[in-house]
Design an enzyme around this catalytic site. Structure first.
Site, PDB file in Angstrom:
ATOM      1  N   ARG A 100       8.010   0.299  -3.960  1.00 42.37           N
ATOM      2  CA  ARG A 100       8.425   1.275  -4.965  1.00 42.37           C
ATOM      3  C   ARG A 100       8.880   0.642  -6.272  1.00 42.37           C
ATOM      4  O   ARG A 100       8.611   1.164  -7.353  1.00 42.37           O
ATOM      5  CB  ARG A 100       9.527   2.163  -4.396  1.00 42.37           C
ATOM      6  CG  ARG A 100       9.039   3.206  -3.411  1.00 42.37           C
ATOM      7  CD  ARG A 100      10.177   3.888  -2.710  1.00 42.37           C
ATOM      8  NE  ARG A 100      10.849   2.994  -1.772  1.00 42.37           N
ATOM      9  CZ  ARG A 100      12.018   3.229  -1.208  1.00 42.37           C
ATOM     10  NH1 ARG A 100      12.678   4.327  -1.510  1.00 42.37           N
ATOM     11  NH2 ARG A 100      12.544   2.377  -0.349  1.00 42.37           N
ATOM     12  N   LYS A 144       0.562  -4.611   9.201  1.00 35.45           N
ATOM     13  CA  LYS A 144       1.818  -4.228   8.559  1.00 35.45           C
ATOM     14  C   LYS A 144       2.567  -3.318   9.519  1.00 35.45           C
ATOM     15  O   LYS A 144       2.037  -2.287   9.943  1.00 35.45           O
ATOM     16  CB  LYS A 144       1.587  -3.511   7.232  1.00 35.45           C
ATOM     17  CG  LYS A 144       2.887  -3.212   6.472  1.00 35.45           C
ATOM     18  CD  LYS A 144       2.619  -2.661   5.095  1.00 35.45           C
ATOM     19  CE  LYS A 144       3.911  -2.568   4.283  1.00 35.45           C
ATOM     20  NZ  LYS A 144       4.856  -1.573   4.797  1.00 35.45           N
ATOM     21  N   PRO A 156       0.848  -1.196   0.000  1.00 34.89           N
ATOM     22  CA  PRO A 156       0.000   0.000   0.000  1.00 34.89           C
ATOM     23  C   PRO A 156       0.881   1.242   0.000  1.00 34.89           C
ATOM     24  O   PRO A 156       1.767   1.379   0.843  1.00 34.89           O
ATOM     25  CB  PRO A 156      -0.781  -0.125   1.323  1.00 34.89           C
ATOM     26  CG  PRO A 156       0.069  -0.993   2.197  1.00 34.89           C
ATOM     27  CD  PRO A 156       0.803  -1.920   1.276  1.00 34.89           C
ATOM     28  N   MET A 157       0.662   2.119  -0.973  1.00 38.14           N
ATOM     29  CA  MET A 157       1.498   3.312  -1.100  1.00 38.14           C
ATOM     30  C   MET A 157       0.603   4.536  -1.285  1.00 38.14           C
ATOM     31  O   MET A 157      -0.125   4.628  -2.277  1.00 38.14           O
ATOM     32  CB  MET A 157       2.473   3.160  -2.274  1.00 38.14           C
ATOM     33  CG  MET A 157       3.545   2.105  -2.038  1.00 38.14           C
ATOM     34  SD  MET A 157       4.616   1.835  -3.484  1.00 38.14           S
ATOM     35  CE  MET A 157       3.566   0.744  -4.480  1.00 38.14           C
ATOM     36  N   GLY A 186      13.011  -2.635   0.390  1.00 37.40           N
ATOM     37  CA  GLY A 186      14.217  -2.696  -0.432  1.00 37.40           C
ATOM     38  C   GLY A 186      14.292  -3.835  -1.429  1.00 37.40           C
ATOM     39  O   GLY A 186      15.345  -4.056  -2.024  1.00 37.40           O
ATOM     40  N   HIS A 234       8.051  -4.622   7.642  1.00 36.48           N
ATOM     41  CA  HIS A 234       9.011  -3.770   6.947  1.00 36.48           C
ATOM     42  C   HIS A 234      10.321  -3.859   7.727  1.00 36.48           C
ATOM     43  O   HIS A 234      10.370  -3.496   8.902  1.00 36.48           O
ATOM     44  CB  HIS A 234       8.502  -2.333   6.901  1.00 36.48           C
ATOM     45  CG  HIS A 234       9.341  -1.416   6.062  1.00 36.48           C
ATOM     46  ND1 HIS A 234       8.849  -0.270   5.477  1.00 36.48           N
ATOM     47  CD2 HIS A 234      10.647  -1.459   5.705  1.00 36.48           C
ATOM     48  CE1 HIS A 234       9.816   0.341   4.810  1.00 36.48           C
ATOM     49  NE2 HIS A 234      10.916  -0.362   4.942  1.00 36.48           N
ATOM     50  N   CYS A 256       3.441   3.437   9.149  1.00 39.89           N
ATOM     51  CA  CYS A 256       3.676   4.761   8.557  1.00 39.89           C
ATOM     52  C   CYS A 256       4.190   5.726   9.615  1.00 39.89           C
ATOM     53  O   CYS A 256       3.583   5.873  10.684  1.00 39.89           O
ATOM     54  CB  CYS A 256       2.386   5.291   7.943  1.00 39.89           C
ATOM     55  SG  CYS A 256       2.604   6.886   7.123  1.00 39.89           S
ATOM     56  N   GLN A 314      -6.186  -1.334   3.306  1.00 36.63           N
ATOM     57  CA  GLN A 314      -5.373  -0.947   4.457  1.00 36.63           C
ATOM     58  C   GLN A 314      -6.051   0.201   5.195  1.00 36.63           C
ATOM     59  O   GLN A 314      -6.336   1.241   4.623  1.00 36.63           O
ATOM     60  CB  GLN A 314      -3.952  -0.522   4.072  1.00 36.63           C
ATOM     61  CG  GLN A 314      -3.114  -0.307   5.350  1.00 36.63           C
ATOM     62  CD  GLN A 314      -1.717   0.184   5.101  1.00 36.63           C
ATOM     63  OE1 GLN A 314      -1.533   1.295   4.608  1.00 36.63           O
ATOM     64  NE2 GLN A 314      -0.720  -0.622   5.459  1.00 36.63           N
ATOM     65  N   ASN A 321       9.082  -7.005   3.821  1.00 34.65           N
ATOM     66  CA  ASN A 321       8.949  -5.830   2.968  1.00 34.65           C
ATOM     67  C   ASN A 321      10.163  -4.931   3.191  1.00 34.65           C
ATOM     68  O   ASN A 321      10.749  -4.917   4.263  1.00 34.65           O
ATOM     69  CB  ASN A 321       7.644  -5.093   3.333  1.00 34.65           C
ATOM     70  CG  ASN A 321       7.520  -3.725   2.696  1.00 34.65           C
ATOM     71  OD1 ASN A 321       7.284  -2.743   3.380  1.00 34.65           O
ATOM     72  ND2 ASN A 321       7.677  -3.639   1.395  1.00 34.65           N
TER      73      ASN A 321
END
Length: 350
Positions: free
Chosen positions: A250, A154, A33-34, A229, A187, A115, A85, A227
Site C-alpha cells: 500500500r 506468497k 500484487p494488489m 506494514g 506476509h 488472500c 501472480q 511483507n
C-alpha cells in the site's frame, strides 16, 4: 497553455542498461500484487521510478486465463522484471497458465496463498490453502515441471487458529521439499478466514516480524522476502538485515515517490535522475498511446494521484485529476494542467 514537452530520452533511466539484480536476490525489493491496483498502467508508472524493483501483476485466476475472453496476461515489455501472480488450486490448470505466462515473457510465476477474501476461499485458493500444504506443494511442482522461470509462493504466517510456529514451519517444509519451491514471500500477519474483511485482514491481525526472521534462520537455504506494514526505505533496510528481500504494498501505491530512491538506496545502482514532474511527463507518451487505443484517461491517472503527497499543491493536483480525467475527450492536457498546480502551487496550502 504552453506546449507540452516530453523529457529528453537521455534523462530517463535506460531500459537497456544492465541492472544490478545479478548482485542481489531478485526479491530484494518488490511491489506487492494488489487486486484492482497493480494493473499494467500502474506497473508502467512504477517502472519509470525504479528499474530494479520486481513488479507483480494483480492476482489472475486460472479460470480467467483459460476460459476468459480477455487477454489476462497482457503486459508491456518495459515492465521487466515482472511476475505474474496466479490464483488457483488445480495443479494441471496452474501448469497450463504458468506455461502460457512463460511463453508471454513473464520473469516469475507466484502462487497466491495469502488472500483471505470469501470469494477467493469459495474458489479454493488464497490463504485457505495454507491448511493444505500437500496440495500447494503439488501445485508448485506441477508448474516447476513445465517452466524454467522461478515459481514462488506468497503466504501468511498462519490462518485462524492454525497459527503456531510449528504449523508455519511444516507448511514451508512441505512446499519447499515436495514442491521444490525455493522462494517464499511471507506476509507477517495471519489471516482470519471468517469475521474479517480483506481490508481488516491487512490491518487487524498483529504483525510478527520476529517470527518471519526466525523462519529465515531455520530455512537458510531458501530465499525469503518479508511483507506487511513496511512504510519507508529505512524500515526496508532494517528488514534486509534479516531477510533476503522486502515487499511493499500500500505505501508504494499511495506514496509512490518513495520508489525514486529504491535503486540507489537498496541496490547500490545509479540514482534515478527524474523528479516527480519529470516522471509524470515521461508518462505522457504512454498515456497518448493508450488513449489512441480507447483507454480512458482516468484508468491511468488514478494510479498517480499520490505522487506529490506532502508537497504544496498536491491537494489541487489530486482534485483536478479526479474531477476532470473521466470527462469525455480528456487527454494529456488535463494532466499537464494538474501538474502546474504542483510546480506552480497556488497560495492555498496543502
Amino acid at each position: 497553455m504552453s506546449e507540452i514537452t516530453h523529457p529528453d530520452k537521455q534523462t530517463l533511466v535506460s531500459a537497456d542498461a544492465e541492472t544490478s539484480l545479478s548482485r542481489f536476490s531478485t526479491q530484494r525489493f518488490s511491489i506487492a500484487p494488489m487486486l484492482d491496483w497493480t494493473d499494467r498502467h500502474c506497473r508502467h508508472f512504477h517502472r519509470l521510478m525504479s528499474r530494479e524493483a520486481l513488479l507483480y501483476t494483480e492476482m489472475v485466476t486460472t479460470g480467467a486465463i483459460i476460459h476468459g475472453k480477455g487477454d489476462y496476461l497482457a503486459f508491456g515489455e518495459q515492465e521487466h522484471p515482472v511476475a505474474l501472480q496466479l490464483g488457483g488450486s488445480n495443479p494441471q490448470d496452474l501448469a497450463t497458465c504458468a506455461k502460457l505466462a512463460e511463453q508471454r515473457g513473464y520473469d516469475e510465476i507466484n502462487l497466491n496463498v495469502g488472500c483471505p477474501s470469501d470469494r477467493v476461499q469459495n474458489g479454493m485458493f488464497g490463504a485457505c490453502l495454507m491448511a493444505q500444504a500437500t496440495l500447494v506443494a503439488d501445485c508448485i511442482k506441477a508448474m516447476r515441471d513445465v517452466v524454467s522461470i522461478p515459481v514462488t509462493v506468497k503466504t501468511r504466517i498462519g490462518i485462524d487458529d492454525q497459527d503456531s510456529y510449528e504449523f508455519l514451519c511444516d507448511f514451508v517444509h512441505q512446499v519447499s521439499t515436495r514442491g521444490e519451491c525455493d522462494t517464499f514471500i511471507i506476509h507477517a500477519r495471519k489471516a482470519w478466514l471468517s469475521g474479517l474483511s480483506p481490508k481488516e485482514n491487512r490491518e487487524i491481525p498483529p504483525l510478527d516480524y520476529p517470527r518471519v526472521y526466525q523462519l529465515k534462520r531455520d530455512f537458510p537455504q531458501l530465499t525469503m522476502a518479508i511483507n506487511g506494514g513496511i512504510k519507508t526505505l529505512e524500515e526496508a533496510k532494517l528488514h534486509l538485515q534479516h531477510m533476503d528481500g522486502v515487499m511493499v504494498g500500500r505505501e508504494a501505491y499511495q506514496n509512490p515517490s518513495m520508489l525514486l530512491d529504491v535503486d540507489s538506496q537498496l541496490f547500490g545502482a545509479q540514482a534515478n535522475p527524474l523528479t516527480g514532474p519529470d516522471v509524470i511527463r515521461a508518462l505522457y507518451p504512454y498515456i497518448e498511446a493508450e488513449l489512441a487505443k480507447g483507454t480512458y484517461l482516468g484508468h491511468i491517472t488514478r494510479h498517480i494521484l499520490g505522487l506529490f503527497q506532502g508537497i504544496p499543491g498536491a491537494r489541487q493536483w489530486r482534485r483536478h485529476l479526479s474531477e476532470n480525467a473521466h470527462k469525455p475527450g480528456a487527454g494529456v492536457d488535463v494532466v499537464e494542467q494538474a501538474l502546474m498546480m504542483v510546480t506552480r502551487p497556488q497560495q492555498t496550502s496543502e
